[in-house]
Design an enzyme around this catalytic site. Structure first.
Site, PDB file in Angstrom:
ATOM      1  CB  VAL A 131      -1.675   0.511  -2.860  1.00  7.34           C
ATOM      2  CG1 VAL A 131      -2.291  -0.020  -1.612  1.00  7.34           C
ATOM      3  CG2 VAL A 131      -3.077   0.587  -3.838  1.00  7.34           C
ATOM      4  CE  LYS A 132       2.649   6.745   2.813  1.00  9.34           C
ATOM      5  NZ  LYS A 132       2.148   8.099   3.305  1.00  9.34           N
ATOM      6  CB  VAL A 133       1.133  -1.450   2.315  1.00  7.79           C
ATOM      7  CG1 VAL A 133       0.105  -1.854   1.257  1.00  7.79           C
ATOM      8  CG2 VAL A 133       2.706  -1.827   1.863  1.00  7.79           C
ATOM      9  CB  ALA A 156      -4.670   6.172  -1.501  1.00  9.05           C
TER      10      ALA A 156
END
Ligand code: G3P
Length: 229
Positions: free
Chosen positions: A82-84, A56
């Site tokens: 968590v996607k960054v 996400a």
């Protein structure tokens, strides 16, 4: 090699999860926007449908915003990754979130140098976009080969190579040949992997020969045989 599905389409995810071949899901802001549902709800629903990591992505671009969004996304479910983006702020957020025990997928990777930084920042996944490199006349799979070779030099790197922006089955086969850890595929491409015209032709011939033989169905034959024994 692990298979993730690259979509925010819940119906497709549920249908493909039933195959037992899906190890996780990746989403991005474009995919979430395409399917219309509120992101918080959609990520929660996907996390319930698939036990593996569900990426996400944050939409903040500053470090404080990324950390706040990343922590909130991670709280949705235990299997959120968590996607960054691969920016300086993104890698700072990656380091902090990883230290807090959150899985982080660093996305929009287009060079081996970026992949080295992501591994040093403690990323759980690095996502090189092979299709978008092909689109501009570069060879996306060469980048995968470079990252595989580099990461192999450093056994303490725990970052998994997640091949993204996959456009056709050959990308999947090449990713496997190179030893990539994960490939994330749009549903259409996962379905294409099952298909071969000779499989369809061969099956039709087997079934036609079987029907012409006049034999009773195998379960019927076995029931009769076991009853007689
Ligand atoms: O999830 C990110 C990625 O796979 C994007 O693919 O086809 O938009 O380049 P594409």
């Amino acid at each position: 090699m692990k298979f993730f599905i690259d979509t925010a389409d819940l119906d497709e995810i549920q249908a493909l999860a039933a195959t037992g071949l899906v190890d996780g899901v990746t989403t991005n802001p474009s995919l979430i926007a395409k399917h219309g549902a509120a992101m918080a709800d959609r990520i929660a629903d996907i996390c319930a449908a698939v036990p593996g990591p569900v990426s996400a992505e944050v939409t903040a671009t500053d470090i404080e915003g990324m950390l706040a969004e990343g922590r909130a996304l991670a709280a949705i479910a235990d299997n959120v990754a968590v996607k960054v983006p691969l920016t300086e702020s993104g890698l700072r957020a990656c380091k902090t979130l990883s230290n807090e025990g959150t899985k982080v997928n660093v996305t929009l990777c287009f060079s081996a140098a970026q992949a080295i930084l992501a591994a040093k920042a403690g990323a759980s996944f690095i996502s090189p976009f092979v299709g978008r490199l092909d689109d501009i006349g570069q060879n996306g799979m060469e980048l995968i080969a470079d990252i595989v070779e580099i990461y192999e030099q450093y056994p303490d790197f725990e970052t998994e190579i997640l091949v993204a922006s996959v456009r056709h089955p050959v990308h999947v086969v090449e990713a496997a040949r190179l030893g990539a850890d994960v490939v994330t595929v749009p549903p259409k491409i996962l379905k294409q992997l099952f298909q071969h015209p000779l499989t369809d032709k061969g099956l039709a011939a087997f079934l036609a020969d079987w029907a012409a033989s006049g034999q009773a169905p195998i379960l019927e034959q076995l029931e009769k045989k076991n009853g007689a024994d």
